[in-house]
Scaffold this active site. Structure first.
Site, short mmCIF file in Angstrom:
data_model
loop_
_atom_site.label_atom_id
_atom_site.label_comp_id
_atom_site.label_asym_id
_atom_site.label_seq_id
_atom_site.Cartn_x
_atom_site.Cartn_y
_atom_site.Cartn_z
N LYS A 170 1.02 -1.28 0.10
CA LYS A 170 -0.02 0.02 0.09
C LYS A 170 0.94 1.22 0.04
O LYS A 170 1.57 1.50 0.89
CB LYS A 170 -0.81 -0.05 1.29
CG LYS A 170 -1.88 1.13 1.23
CD LYS A 170 -1.74 2.02 2.49
CE LYS A 170 -2.44 3.14 2.34
NZ LYS A 170 -2.01 4.25 1.35
N GLU B 246 8.98 1.18 10.83
CA GLU B 246 10.22 2.13 10.90
C GLU B 246 9.64 3.59 11.14
O GLU B 246 8.92 3.78 10.17
CB GLU B 246 10.97 1.91 9.51
CG GLU B 246 11.76 0.95 9.06
CD GLU B 246 13.00 0.73 10.35
OE1 GLU B 246 13.37 1.97 10.72
OE2 GLU B 246 13.44 -0.32 10.55
N CYS C 154 13.80 10.48 7.00
CA CYS C 154 13.47 10.28 8.33
C CYS C 154 14.53 10.38 9.27
O CYS C 154 14.63 10.69 10.45
CB CYS C 154 12.93 8.58 8.20
SG CYS C 154 14.36 7.79 7.42
N GLU D 247 8.91 15.64 15.63
CA GLU D 247 9.46 15.46 14.37
C GLU D 247 8.59 16.60 13.49
O GLU D 247 7.41 16.60 13.38
CB GLU D 247 9.29 14.14 13.86
CG GLU D 247 9.70 14.25 12.51
CD GLU D 247 9.69 12.67 11.79
OE1 GLU D 247 8.43 12.14 12.08
OE2 GLU D 247 10.35 12.17 11.20
#
Ligand code: NAD
Length: 494
Positions: A189, A265, A300, A398
């Site tokens: 996906k 992750e 990331c 973040e």
């Protein structure tokens, strides 16, 4: 291989509406639903993708399960699987320019980086795991001689993979290549805002010889398609790259369904720590700037917290500000661009709200504005926020944008404490000429990767993954194969 003329010839090519890839066929959503794909380059509709339903996910997982039960791929000889993945890698290289430009029009990454980090990285990953397929041996255990005990490594079955928008091909390949190399069937996906190049990648996989149903792609919204995949009783292992909140949901889906294994992750707030004995200040400035501002901070492992020893803080910030002025932000399809577009209007608004909050709290902001070009796209200036306290939201959460929070420190112990003082643990860097300090910091930093006197280097031979709330499980390297292989003991009385 990719010059500006070639990019320009591809930049306005028509992008036809894209459908799911299920059981080897391109199929629309079962209820006919479509999602607009908005290009971050101009804010306009680029094309549409199928808006997947629960039924579409059921069809894809059923196809994957059938192929696994029939062993059409799992029992294909490793040398043949290797040939298919190798051919796939070659096809991706052949179509690299087209894949890179399509991906940039969908997600906004600057083309220089997109080419390397997207199709070429994906091809490298496919080739790395293709090469690994026929080198993974089972074991004979050192049991009593009256017994022969064998440890088999078997594919886990059906793998569900949910990936984000920042590097769809690179991250997609980190999941697909080892999962398929191990003999599993997969349902992928992609993110709503970066599906196009992954659909093309999957199509190339079929051209390379993947049997129908072994790799399926269902596009659409996370809350529908992602949730259905997470809750599916036909998915044995779920692998994910994305945000923490969605990662938590996946763990819940697993608990509510079949206890599928979930490997996450997640995000980061990675500290980039510069000591006064940094070997080369200008190099550290340049690499630190690229470590946060490339792909507009949508990386990331971005070094989004800059910890600078107080005695060089002002000098470092001054040089960094000067360097930032040389960075070209704008048209991602111009090879000279250093930072392209922010992926979506929503992400841009989120970036700006972090900056506004820091400004309101009295922090100093350099840059920090939306770049209003006549394109209508989503561009943002590289942004430095100084005078940040370690507990500020901009130092804890973040942003996933081109925003660098700068925090001064006094001692090595302070640096370590501030660096480890967030919920995340993905990446870190240390700049120092002192070898012993470098090793102490490597040992003390709670992170999946620690760079020394550089930022961001990596390749397929080394694992990438986080600790703490940056996730569990690793992508890349031979260690990644463990997620996709079960151990089975055969105990034979002689
Ligand atoms: P996201 O979590 O919003 O979305 C990721 C994927 O999850 C998308 O495909 C999305 O459609 C899907 N999703 C959304 N809601 C869902 C739900 N309820 N159920 C199931 N699936 C759902 O993340 P994003 O905004 O696409 O990507 C940015 C995030 O990814 C950042 O946090 C970034 O740090 C992280 N990231 C991590 C790594 C890493 O290797 N650790 C690499 C790249 C990005």
């Amino acid at each position: 291989m990719l010059d500006q003329n070639r990019i320009d010839s591809l930049r306005s090519a028509e992008v036809p509406p894209a459908d799911h890839l299920i059981d080897g066929a391109h199929v629309p959503a079962s209820d006919g639903g479509r999602l607009d794909v908005i290009s971050p380059l101009d804010g306009k509709v680029l094309t549409t993708i199928a808006r997947g339903t629960k039924d579409d996910v059921a069809a894809a997982t059923a196809a994957a399960r059938r192929t696994f039960v029939e062993r059409v791929w799992a029992d294909t000889a490793p040398a043949k699987r290797k040939a298919v993945l190798s051919k796939w890698a070659a096809l991706v290289e052949e179509h690299a320019a087209e894949l890179a430009v399509l991906g940039v029009r969908d997600n906004g990454t600057e083309i220089g980086m997109a080419l390397k980090a997207e199709p070429l990285s994906a091809a490298g990953t496919l080739r790395y795991y293709a090469e690994a397929i026929d080198k993974l041996n089972g074991e004979i255990a050192p049991t009593d001689p009256s017994v022969l005990a064998l440890v088999h490594r078997e594919p886990v079955g059906v793998v569900g993979a949910i990936v984000p928008w920042n590097f769809p091909l690179m991250i997609g390949a980190w999941k697909l290549a080892p999962a398929l190399a191990a003999g599993n069937s997969v349902v992928l996906k992609p993110a709503e805002t970066a599906s196009l190049s992954l659909l093309k990648l999957a199509q190339l996989g079929h051209e390379a010889g993947l049997p129908p149903g072994v790799l399926n792609v269902v596009t659409g919204e996370g809350a529908v398609v992602g949730e259905a995949l997470g809750l599916s009783m036909d998915v044995d292992v779920l692998v994910f790259t994305g945000s923490g909140p969605v990662g938590r949901r996946l763990l819940e889906y697993s608990a509510r369904s079949n206890l599928k294994r979930v490997y996450l992750e997640l995000g980061g707030k990675s500290p980039n720590i510069v000591f006064a004995d940094v070997p080369d200040l200008d190099e550290a400035v340049k690499v630190s700037a690229n470590g946060i501002f490339r792909n507009s901070g949508q990386v990331c492992v971005a070094g989004s917290r800059l910890l600078v020893e107080r005695s060089i803080h002002d000098e470092f910030v001054a040089r960094l500000t000067t360097f930032m002025e040389t960075m070209k932000v704008g048209d991602p399809l111009d090879l000279k661009t250093n930072a392209g577009a922010v992926n979506s209007e929503r992400q841009l608004a989120q970036n700006l709200s972090f900056v506004d909050e820091a400004r309101a709290a009295g922090r100093t902001v350099i840059g920090g504005a939306r770049i209003l070009e006549d394109t209508g796209g989503y561009f943002m200036e590289p942004t430095l926020v100084t005078g940040v306290a370690p507990g500020d939201r901009i130092a804890q959460d973040e942003v996933f944008g081109p925003v660098l929070a700068v925090i001064p420190f006094d001692t090595e112990a302070d640096a370590l404490q501030i660096a480890n003082g967030t919920d995340y643990g993905l990446a870190a860097a240390v700049w120092t000429s002192n070898l012993s300090r470098a090793h102490r910091m490597i040992r003390g930093l709670r992170a999946g990767v620690v760079h020394v006197n550089t930022y961001g280097g990596a390749d397929n031979t080394v694992p990438l993954g986080g600790v703490k709330q940056s996730g569990n499980g690793h992508d890349k390297s031979l260690h990644a194969m463990d997620k996709y292989l079960d151990l089975k003991t055969a105990w034979i009385k002689l």
